[in-house]
Design an enzyme around this catalytic site. Structure first.
Site, PDB file in Angstrom:
ATOM      1  N   ASN A  16      -5.174  -2.421 -34.293  1.00  0.00           N
ATOM      2  CA  ASN A  16      -5.137  -1.797 -35.618  1.00  0.00           C
ATOM      3  C   ASN A  16      -3.677  -1.630 -36.018  1.00  0.00           C
ATOM      4  O   ASN A  16      -3.082  -0.577 -35.826  1.00  0.00           O
ATOM      5  CB  ASN A  16      -5.860  -0.458 -35.608  1.00  0.00           C
ATOM      6  CG  ASN A  16      -5.961   0.131 -36.996  1.00  0.00           C
ATOM      7  OD1 ASN A  16      -5.315  -0.328 -37.927  1.00  0.00           O
ATOM      8  ND2 ASN A  16      -6.774   1.150 -37.133  1.00  0.00           N
ATOM      9  N   ASP A  17      -3.101  -2.691 -36.551  1.00  0.00           N
ATOM     10  CA  ASP A  17      -1.671  -2.715 -36.855  1.00  0.00           C
ATOM     11  C   ASP A  17      -1.258  -1.712 -37.922  1.00  0.00           C
ATOM     12  O   ASP A  17      -0.078  -1.468 -38.131  1.00  0.00           O
ATOM     13  CB  ASP A  17      -1.251  -4.122 -37.291  1.00  0.00           C
ATOM     14  CG  ASP A  17      -1.476  -5.137 -36.189  1.00  0.00           C
ATOM     15  OD1 ASP A  17      -1.525  -4.739 -35.016  1.00  0.00           O
ATOM     16  OD2 ASP A  17      -1.600  -6.321 -36.505  1.00  0.00           O
ATOM     17  N   SER A  18      -2.225  -1.120 -38.614  1.00  0.00           N
ATOM     18  CA  SER A  18      -1.882  -0.148 -39.661  1.00  0.00           C
ATOM     19  C   SER A  18      -1.507   1.210 -39.078  1.00  0.00           C
ATOM     20  O   SER A  18      -0.935   2.044 -39.768  1.00  0.00           O
ATOM     21  CB  SER A  18      -3.051   0.013 -40.644  1.00  0.00           C
ATOM     22  OG  SER A  18      -4.148   0.614 -39.995  1.00  0.00           O
TER      23      SER A  18
END
Length: 177
Positions: A111-113
């Protein structure tokens, strides 16, 4: 086809041992690639290789000479696929939270966010998901190496299995309340 894909992926590896977050496979686009990667990227090629070795028994792949990625016009360094693996493992080793076996969060995971508000926390926080992936990679690669008919890999397999056990121990001690 899987062997070919693995060779292409390992040929896109930086000489320092990591891969960019994304990169192109076609020769004409090979220099289009991200400048960095998130914390989980280095694990995926190793897991794919380990699963391939377990399924195929193709230990000869480890001896294949492959280039590392080189900038346009530069002569690429070459090494055996096993040496590529060793460089990736060295990257993993340096990206741990000090005093633990836990993979540091770095620039993210699946989840790069989810980025820490304070960038200095990237080296002091971890994702249980990435730590689980880390353990899985070490354990699976150790199993794969033990299955290869290469006695010279027995020590590496034992070291990876011990490292997997240490990661699991820190996961249980520090992340499971």
């Amino acid at each position: 086809p899987v062997r070919d894909l693995l060779q292409r992926v390992f040929a896109a590896q930086d000489a320092g041992g990591d891969w960019p977050q994304w990169f192109m496979f076609f020769e004409r686009d090979q220099h289009i690639r991200a400048g960095d990667s998130h914390g989980d990227i280095v694990f995926w090629p190793l897991l794919a290789l380990a699963r391939y070795l377990l399924a195929s028994g193709d230990a000869a792949l480890l001896d294949e000479s492959l280039p590392f990625y080189a900038a346009a016009g530069a002569e690429p360094e070459r090494a055996s696929l096993w040496q590529h693996v060793q460089r990736a493992l060295a990257v993993i080793h340096t990206r741990r939270i000090p005093g633990t076996q836990l993979a540091a969060y770095g620039h993210g995971d699946w989840n790069d966010s989810l980025q820490p508000a304070d960038p200095s926390l990237r080296e002091r926080l971890c994702s249980a998901w990435t730590v689980t992936l880390h353990h899985q990679v070490l354990h699976t690669l150790a199993r794969a190496l033990r299955g290869c008919d290469k006695p010279e890999l027995a020590g590496a397999a034992a070291a990876l299995q011990a490292e997997a056990a240490a990661v699991l121990e820190d996961f249980q001690r520090l992340l499971v309340v």
